[in-house]
Design an enzyme around this catalytic site. Structure first.
Site, PDB file in Angstrom:
ATOM      1  N   ASN A 233       0.831  -1.216   0.000  1.00 45.38           N
ATOM      2  CA  ASN A 233       0.000   0.000   0.000  1.00 45.38           C
ATOM      3  C   ASN A 233       0.855   1.251   0.000  1.00 45.38           C
ATOM      4  O   ASN A 233       0.596   2.211  -0.732  1.00 45.38           O
ATOM      5  CB  ASN A 233      -0.913  -0.011   1.225  1.00 45.38           C
ATOM      6  N   ASP A 268      -6.262  -6.537   5.507  1.00 42.92           N
ATOM      7  CA  ASP A 268      -5.780  -7.567   4.576  1.00 42.92           C
ATOM      8  C   ASP A 268      -5.878  -8.951   5.185  1.00 42.92           C
ATOM      9  O   ASP A 268      -5.231  -9.883   4.699  1.00 42.92           O
ATOM     10  CB  ASP A 268      -4.322  -7.269   4.188  1.00 42.92           C
TER      11      ASP A 268
END
Length: 350
Positions: A233, A268
């Protein structure tokens, strides 16, 4: 589009048969002749057989309206009007049978078709009254027939209006039910991945625990974490991260059994519930999912092209709390991270 399934003996045909049966009562009471009853019954039977044959052979599917409601209704009304003209005594049964016949057409015919059919029926009935009145003289019988016609004029449009209101309510209920089902589905799904959300996963865990305690069948859970997802990310942006989550969810859905449940547990991290599965079987399923995810091709959006998973597996111990089960799976996941990631670890049930 699949053809519309229609009953082979429709309600309107049944109404015609009931009308013929009512004529038998008229005959038995001496109001009509036996010849009239036999002839009308034969015509009704022929009409019913004709439509039955159309449905049986599937020929009704060639028409714009496969239920053939309009032609059946027209045939039924014509029979009743002709009999009322030939045998005045049967006129007392005409109004209720007309109303019953129209009641079955309300939910299949358009408003325009119903109005035109009602106008045609009322006009034909009025014509019968005046033809008979002209021949017999405009006596008390003529006035009684005219009153009966006015009653039909007042009741038939009202019944059509009420029927259409009911039809509109039914359509509204169908639309509302569809919306409720849609919202209910959204309430248990994660918006990004389409997998079950955390709340639904918790509910499924409680259900699996109840089944395990009641039926003594094993079940396991897998806590799944995408390795170095925060780093992905930070280096590639949240849009890339979202794409990876969605691609993983797609691959995971295709790789698990129909009986398994997979949900996004947070960020996640994902959880898979494997009903009727022991620890050995759960580890095998987790390894398969890990391999599938590793071969997911992400070269268009990710520099290193692939992702890896760390998975912790735990089997439910009869009577333990769900939080304890999750804690054991989380501990196994932590071990997988500590031992180099891209691996499956588990906690023995003993």
């Amino acid at each position: 589009m699949q053809p519309v399934r229609v009953p082979q003996i429709s309600p309107i045909s049944l109404i015609s048969l009931l009308y013929a049966l009512s004529l038998f009562i008229f005959y038995r009471q001496g109001f009509i002749s036996g010849a009239t009853f036999v002839n009308v019954a034969a015509v009704v039977l022929c009409v019913v057989i004709l439509f039955y044959g159309l449905f049986r052979l599937g020929l009704n599917r060639h028409f714009d309206e496969p239920s053939l409601t309009l032609p059946q209704l027209v045939a039924s009304l014509l029979i009743m009007l002709v009999v009322a003209y030939l045998e005045r005594a049967t006129q007392i049964a005409l109004v209720p049978f007309i109303l019953i016949a129209f009641s079955f057409g309300i939910f299949r015919l358009s408003t325009v078709s119903l109005i035109l059919l009602a106008i045609g029926c009322l006009s034909a009935y009025l014509g019968i009254i005046f033809i008979r009145g002209h021949g017999e003289g405009y006596s008390y019988g003529f006035r009684a027939d005219l009153v009966q016609w006015f009653v039909l004029v007042l009741t038939l449009p009202g019944m059509i209006l009420v029927g259409k209101q009911i039809q509109n309510l039914r359509q509204l209920l169908r639309a509302t039910r569809y919306q409720l089902e849609h919202y209910e589905e959204k309430s248990v799904r994660d918006e990004l991945t389409g997998l079950y959300n955390r709340r639904q996963i918790q509910a499924e865990l409680e259900q699996a625990k109840l089944q395990a305690d009641t039926l003594s069948v094993p079940f396991c859970i897998c806590l799944i974490d995408i390795d170095r997802f925060k780093e992905i990310n930070d280096n590639n942006g949240h849009l890339t991260g979202d794409t990876i989550l969605k691609e993983f969810a797609r691959v995971a859905r295709d790789s698990i059994r129909d009986t398994d449940m997979l949900g996004r547990y947070g960020g996640d991290e994902f959880m898979q519930i494997l009903p009727d599965t022991d620890l050995k079987g759960a580890v095998m399923h987790a390894e398969r999912l890990r391999v599938y995810a590793h071969f997911l091709d992400l070269q268009k959006i990710l520099e290193r092209k692939h992702i890896s998973l760390s998975i912790g597996v735990a089997q439910y111990r009869r009577g333990e709390k769900i939080t304890d089960l999750i804690a054991r799976a989380d501990s196994a996941l932590y071990q997988a991270k500590q031992r180099g990631r891209n691996r499956v670890e588990w906690v023995e049930i003993g």
